[in-house]
Scaffold this motif. Structure first.
Motif, PDB file in Angstrom:
ATOM      1  N   ASP A  94       2.030  -1.275   4.847  1.00  0.00           N
ATOM      2  CA  ASP A  94       1.961   0.182   4.895  1.00  0.00           C
ATOM      3  C   ASP A  94       3.385   0.683   4.653  1.00  0.00           C
ATOM      4  O   ASP A  94       4.246   0.590   5.520  1.00  0.00           O
ATOM      5  CB  ASP A  94       1.459   0.626   6.274  1.00  0.00           C
ATOM      6  N   HIS A 142       0.856  -1.184   0.000  1.00  0.00           N
ATOM      7  CA  HIS A 142       0.000   0.000   0.000  1.00  0.00           C
ATOM      8  C   HIS A 142       0.895   1.239   0.000  1.00  0.00           C
ATOM      9  O   HIS A 142       1.689   1.439   0.920  1.00  0.00           O
ATOM     10  CB  HIS A 142      -0.892  -0.013   1.237  1.00  0.00           C
ATOM     11  N   THR A 178       1.768   4.557   0.847  1.00  0.00           N
ATOM     12  CA  THR A 178       1.312   5.516   1.861  1.00  0.00           C
ATOM     13  C   THR A 178       2.370   6.553   2.205  1.00  0.00           C
ATOM     14  O   THR A 178       2.164   7.350   3.127  1.00  0.00           O
ATOM     15  CB  THR A 178       0.953   4.762   3.159  1.00  0.00           C
ATOM     16  N   GLN A 196       4.966   2.919   7.310  1.00  0.00           N
ATOM     17  CA  GLN A 196       5.165   2.356   8.641  1.00  0.00           C
ATOM     18  C   GLN A 196       6.035   1.093   8.638  1.00  0.00           C
ATOM     19  O   GLN A 196       6.766   0.841   9.602  1.00  0.00           O
ATOM     20  CB  GLN A 196       3.806   2.022   9.275  1.00  0.00           C
ATOM     21  N   ASP A 211      -4.049   5.309  -3.459  1.00  0.00           N
ATOM     22  CA  ASP A 211      -4.726   4.015  -3.542  1.00  0.00           C
ATOM     23  C   ASP A 211      -5.842   4.096  -4.581  1.00  0.00           C
ATOM     24  O   ASP A 211      -5.674   3.660  -5.713  1.00  0.00           O
ATOM     25  CB  ASP A 211      -5.238   3.504  -2.184  1.00  0.00           C
TER      26      ASP A 211
END
Length: 331
Positions: free
Chosen positions: A314, A278, A280, A317, A289
């Motif tokens: 993520d 993803h 991010t 993260q 997205d």
């Protein structure tokens, strides 16, 4: 007693150094833990989740999964650069509004031309030459062009965490394949160097070539005949056609990878693994997205990933680094 304790301490230190973290570019989050746990369970002899070595086929999307696809996929950037390079040798091209849009960096007009316009540009830059000539053109482009945002060559922009993941899987007996919407001949030029994946384990969009005898031997000439777009529902079809095995793990980043993930997850014989990257991280890469800059929409696959228990990475993260700082230092 003290000598024994010291020796043990030194031995443990050596053992720690000898077993460096193979996924050091990943943060110690749930995403990393899920990967390690699945690999350990799949490779533990006698375990109910053990997967034999001859069944350890895993598939990766390329654009947006192994390297960026924003603001444009790298192959589309290659197409635009090739039109500009070849235009002086084709004066008739300048009569074409689409070519003029490319030459004037008018991307809005290029995008507005849609799939029909893209196929036209593909025909101009991906057909009419031998496979060897095309390979040389891609190699030259990689050597002489850089990504505008990072100022790094495109073949230096493989995601470091994913490259480590590829190595980690191979070290544990898995056979890694690329299954991508990108052109098969385009990706095969750099797949071995960038990812350690040989050309025969790269599957992408393709068209049929024409074989002929020449004065110097033989050649295969690229055409647009029988064009096959290896995306979405075509990915499982391509996996069956080229691999002949149902994968045990699939790694993607967009709705175009959903059917590949579904096909893998439905493997009736083994506990499979699915992962979606993803995007991010707007600072180190891009954040998108449902509204990507050009391609890679992630909408339907995200809720399905949560429902099916697939791992969602993520990027902001879960990754310590995005690109290898030795190849592409972060500005």
């Amino acid at each position: 007693m003290k000598k024994t304790l010291l020796a043990c301490t030194l031995m443990l230190g050596c053992t720690t150094l000898a077993h460096a973290d193979p996924l050091s570019a990943w943060n110690d989050t749930a995403a990393k833990a899920s990967i390690v746990q699945w690999v350990q369970n799949s490779t533990k002899q006698g375990s109910t989740t053990f997967i034999p070595k001859d069944k350890r086929y895993v598939v990766f999307d390329n654009d947006g999964t192994l390297w960026p696809e924003a603001p444009l996929t790298f192959q589309i950037q290659f197409i635009l650069d090739e039109v500009k390079r070849q235009a002086p040798d084709h004066p008739d091209w300048k009569k074409d509004p689409l070519v003029n849009a490319v030459l004037n960096n008018d991307l809005k007009t290029v995008v507005k031309a849609g799939d029909k316009g893209l196929m036209k540009l593909l025909a101009m830059t991906h057909s009419g030459m031998t496979t060897e000539d095309f390979e040389q053109r891609v190699a030259s482009w990689l050597a002489n062009h850089k990504d505008a945002r990072t100022d790094c060559r495109y073949d230096q922009l493989g995601y470091q965490p994913m490259r480590q993941l590829l190595d980690y899987l191979r070290e544990n007996g898995f056979k890694t394949w690329i299954i991508s919407g990108g052109g098969i001949d385009f990706m095969r030029v750099m797949s071995q160097k960038m990812y350690g994946i040989p050309p025969e384990q790269v599957v992408g969009s393709f068209a049929l070539g024409e074989f002929s005898l020449t004065d110097n031997g033989t050649q295969i000439r690229k055409t647009m005949t029988g064009a096959f777009n290896d995306d979405a529902a075509n990915k499982p079809v391509a996996i069956h056609l080229f691999m002949g095995h149902r994968p045990v793990a699939a790694f993607g980043n967009s709705d175009g990878d959903l059917q590949m993930l579904q096909y893998t997850a439905a493997n009736p014989d083994y506990k499979t693994f699915g992962l979606i990257v993803h995007h991010t991280d707007a600072t180190r890469e891009y954040a998108y997205d449902s509204h990507p800059p050009a391609s890679g929409k992630l909408e339907a696959a995200l809720p399905e990933a949560k429902a099916k228990g697939w791992t969602v990475v993520d990027m902001k993260q879960d990754w310590k680094t995005v690109f290898d700082p030795a190849q592409c230092p972060v500005k």
